[in-house]
Design an enzyme around this catalytic site. Structure first.
Site, PDB file in Angstrom:
ATOM      1  N   ASN A   1       0.161  -7.611   3.984  1.00 46.55           N
ATOM      2  CA  ASN A   1       1.152  -6.590   4.413  1.00 46.55           C
ATOM      3  C   ASN A   1       2.335  -6.957   5.406  1.00 46.55           C
ATOM      4  O   ASN A   1       2.019  -7.784   6.389  1.00 46.55           O
ATOM      5  CB  ASN A   1       0.861  -5.105   4.726  1.00 46.55           C
ATOM      6  CG  ASN A   1      -0.097  -5.359   5.943  1.00 46.55           C
ATOM      7  OD1 ASN A   1      -0.903  -6.057   5.863  1.00 46.55           O
ATOM      8  ND2 ASN A   1      -0.262  -4.186   6.649  1.00 46.55           N
TER       9      ASN A   1
ATOM     10  N   GLU B   1       5.316  -5.808   7.723  1.00 41.91           N
ATOM     11  CA  GLU B   1       6.178  -4.452   8.059  1.00 41.91           C
ATOM     12  C   GLU B   1       7.692  -4.962   8.653  1.00 41.91           C
ATOM     13  O   GLU B   1       7.732  -6.158   8.956  1.00 41.91           O
ATOM     14  CB  GLU B   1       5.302  -3.816   9.361  1.00 41.91           C
ATOM     15  CG  GLU B   1       3.850  -3.328   8.670  1.00 41.91           C
ATOM     16  CD  GLU B   1       3.126  -2.525   9.512  1.00 41.91           C
ATOM     17  OE1 GLU B   1       3.261  -2.483  10.799  1.00 41.91           O
ATOM     18  OE2 GLU B   1       1.975  -2.029   8.997  1.00 41.91           O
TER      19      GLU B   1
ATOM     20  N   CYS C   1       3.606  -3.902   0.984  1.00 37.72           N
ATOM     21  CA  CYS C   1       2.145  -3.996   1.148  1.00 37.72           C
ATOM     22  C   CYS C   1       1.652  -5.158   0.566  1.00 37.72           C
ATOM     23  O   CYS C   1       2.397  -6.079   0.155  1.00 37.72           O
ATOM     24  CB  CYS C   1       1.522  -2.870  -0.015  1.00 37.72           C
ATOM     25  SG  CYS C   1       1.798  -1.032   0.433  1.00 37.72           S
TER      26      CYS C   1
ATOM     27  N   GLU D   1      -0.727  -6.011  -1.699  1.00 36.12           N
ATOM     28  CA  GLU D   1      -0.917  -6.229  -2.950  1.00 36.12           C
ATOM     29  C   GLU D   1       0.558  -6.599  -3.637  1.00 36.12           C
ATOM     30  O   GLU D   1       0.586  -7.404  -4.746  1.00 36.12           O
ATOM     31  CB  GLU D   1      -1.171  -4.882  -3.687  1.00 36.12           C
ATOM     32  CG  GLU D   1      -2.555  -4.600  -3.361  1.00 36.12           C
ATOM     33  CD  GLU D   1      -2.441  -3.403  -1.949  1.00 36.12           C
ATOM     34  OE1 GLU D   1      -1.513  -3.714  -1.102  1.00 36.12           O
ATOM     35  OE2 GLU D   1      -3.444  -2.622  -1.896  1.00 36.12           O
TER      36      GLU D   1
ATOM     37  N   CYS E   1      -2.340   1.630  -2.595  1.00 31.34           N
ATOM     38  CA  CYS E   1      -1.352   3.074  -2.763  1.00 31.34           C
ATOM     39  C   CYS E   1      -0.691   3.111  -4.226  1.00 31.34           C
ATOM     40  O   CYS E   1      -0.896   2.051  -4.923  1.00 31.34           O
ATOM     41  CB  CYS E   1      -0.164   2.882  -1.844  1.00 31.34           C
ATOM     42  SG  CYS E   1       1.126   1.404  -2.219  1.00 31.34           S
TER      43      CYS E   1
ATOM     44  N   CYS F   1       1.568   0.371  -5.061  1.00 32.96           N
ATOM     45  CA  CYS F   1       1.060  -0.971  -5.704  1.00 32.96           C
ATOM     46  C   CYS F   1       0.392  -0.913  -6.857  1.00 32.96           C
ATOM     47  O   CYS F   1       0.210  -1.828  -7.566  1.00 32.96           O
ATOM     48  CB  CYS F   1       0.042  -1.399  -4.198  1.00 32.96           C
ATOM     49  SG  CYS F   1       1.019  -2.008  -3.144  1.00 32.96           S
TER      50      CYS F   1
HETATM   51  N1  THU Z   1      -0.741  -1.274   3.114  1.00 32.48           N
HETATM   52  C1  THU Z   1      -1.034  -2.223   2.128  1.00 32.48           C
HETATM   53  O1  THU Z   1      -0.483  -3.360   2.548  1.00 32.48           O
HETATM   54  N2  THU Z   1      -1.540  -1.766   1.184  1.00 32.48           N
HETATM   55  C2  THU Z   1      -1.736  -0.473   0.612  1.00 32.48           C
HETATM   56  O2  THU Z   1      -2.162  -0.319  -0.705  1.00 32.48           O
HETATM   57  C3  THU Z   1      -1.783   0.558   1.492  1.00 32.48           C
HETATM   58  C4  THU Z   1      -1.083   0.397   2.648  1.00 32.48           C
HETATM   59  C5  THU Z   1      -0.138  -1.299   4.237  1.00 32.48           C
HETATM   60  C6  THU Z   1       1.369  -0.759   4.506  1.00 32.48           C
HETATM   61  C7  THU Z   1       1.387  -0.920   5.929  1.00 32.48           C
HETATM   62  O3  THU Z   1       1.531  -2.194   6.440  1.00 32.48           O
HETATM   63  C8  THU Z   1      -0.233  -0.751   6.448  1.00 32.48           C
HETATM   64  O4  THU Z   1      -0.717  -0.563   5.504  1.00 32.48           O
HETATM   65  C9  THU Z   1      -0.320   0.819   6.791  1.00 32.48           C
HETATM   66  O5  THU Z   1      -0.100   1.859   5.768  1.00 32.48           O
END
Ligand code: THU
Length: 157
Positions: free
Chosen positions: A61, A63, A72, A74, A112, A115
């Protein structure tokens, strides 16, 4: 009227119970969490995708100060795979995560909704089920396909 139950088939494994190929992908997903850039959530996610050309692609991930601009793990992995190996097909996916306490999550974190939809695109392209490993500290959930993570998915228009 009739009731229709949709069942998500899930197997829970310990690391040592997995076959070698799965263990290698679990290792890659865990390692990929180190590439997480998550100064805002402090939640690290790593994804690893085994392709049918033998290559394992990873993502983490990423940000952004403008929150919705981040992505994310994935999606960073599947879009990298799509962009760099457009002819390769997905064989297996693993996702690992490290919580805000710095410890690998247990139970495992699941992708999520966005994804799930993104990964499904590549399962459809592959033309076969792509198993998904959700990696926790103790427990690894194995789903038989991306589709099983996204029942009643939007697949065609
Ligand atoms: N996140 C992912 O990388 N994958 C997911 O399927 C759910 C959330 C990340 C996004 C964000 O950087 C952190 O987790 C908190 O939500």
């Amino acid at each position: 009227m009739k009731d229709i139950d949709i069942i998500i088939p899930l197997k829970a494994y310990a690391y040592d119970e997995l076959d070698e190929r799965s263990r290698a992908l679990v290792d890659a997903a865990r390692n990929a969490t180190k590439g997480s850039y998550s100064p805002y959530s402090k939640f690290k996610v790593g994804a690893a995708i085994l392709l049918d050309n033998g290559v394992t692609v990873t993502g983490a991930n990423q940000e952004n100060v403008a929150f919705p601009s981040g992505t994310c793990a994935e999606r960073s992995a599947c879009y990298w795979a799509g962009a760099n190996y457009p002819d390769a097909r997905f064989e297996m996916i693993a996702v690992a995560s490290v919580g805000t306490d710095g410890v690998e999550c247990e139970p495992p974190t699941a992708p999520c909704g966005a994804c799930r939809q993104a990964l499904l695109e590549y399962e459809v392209l592959a033309g076969h089920h792509v198993p998904v490993l959700l990696v926790g500290r103790e427990t690894i959930y194995r789903l038989p396909s991306v589709q099983s993570l996204l029942p009643l998915a939007f697949t065609e228009f």
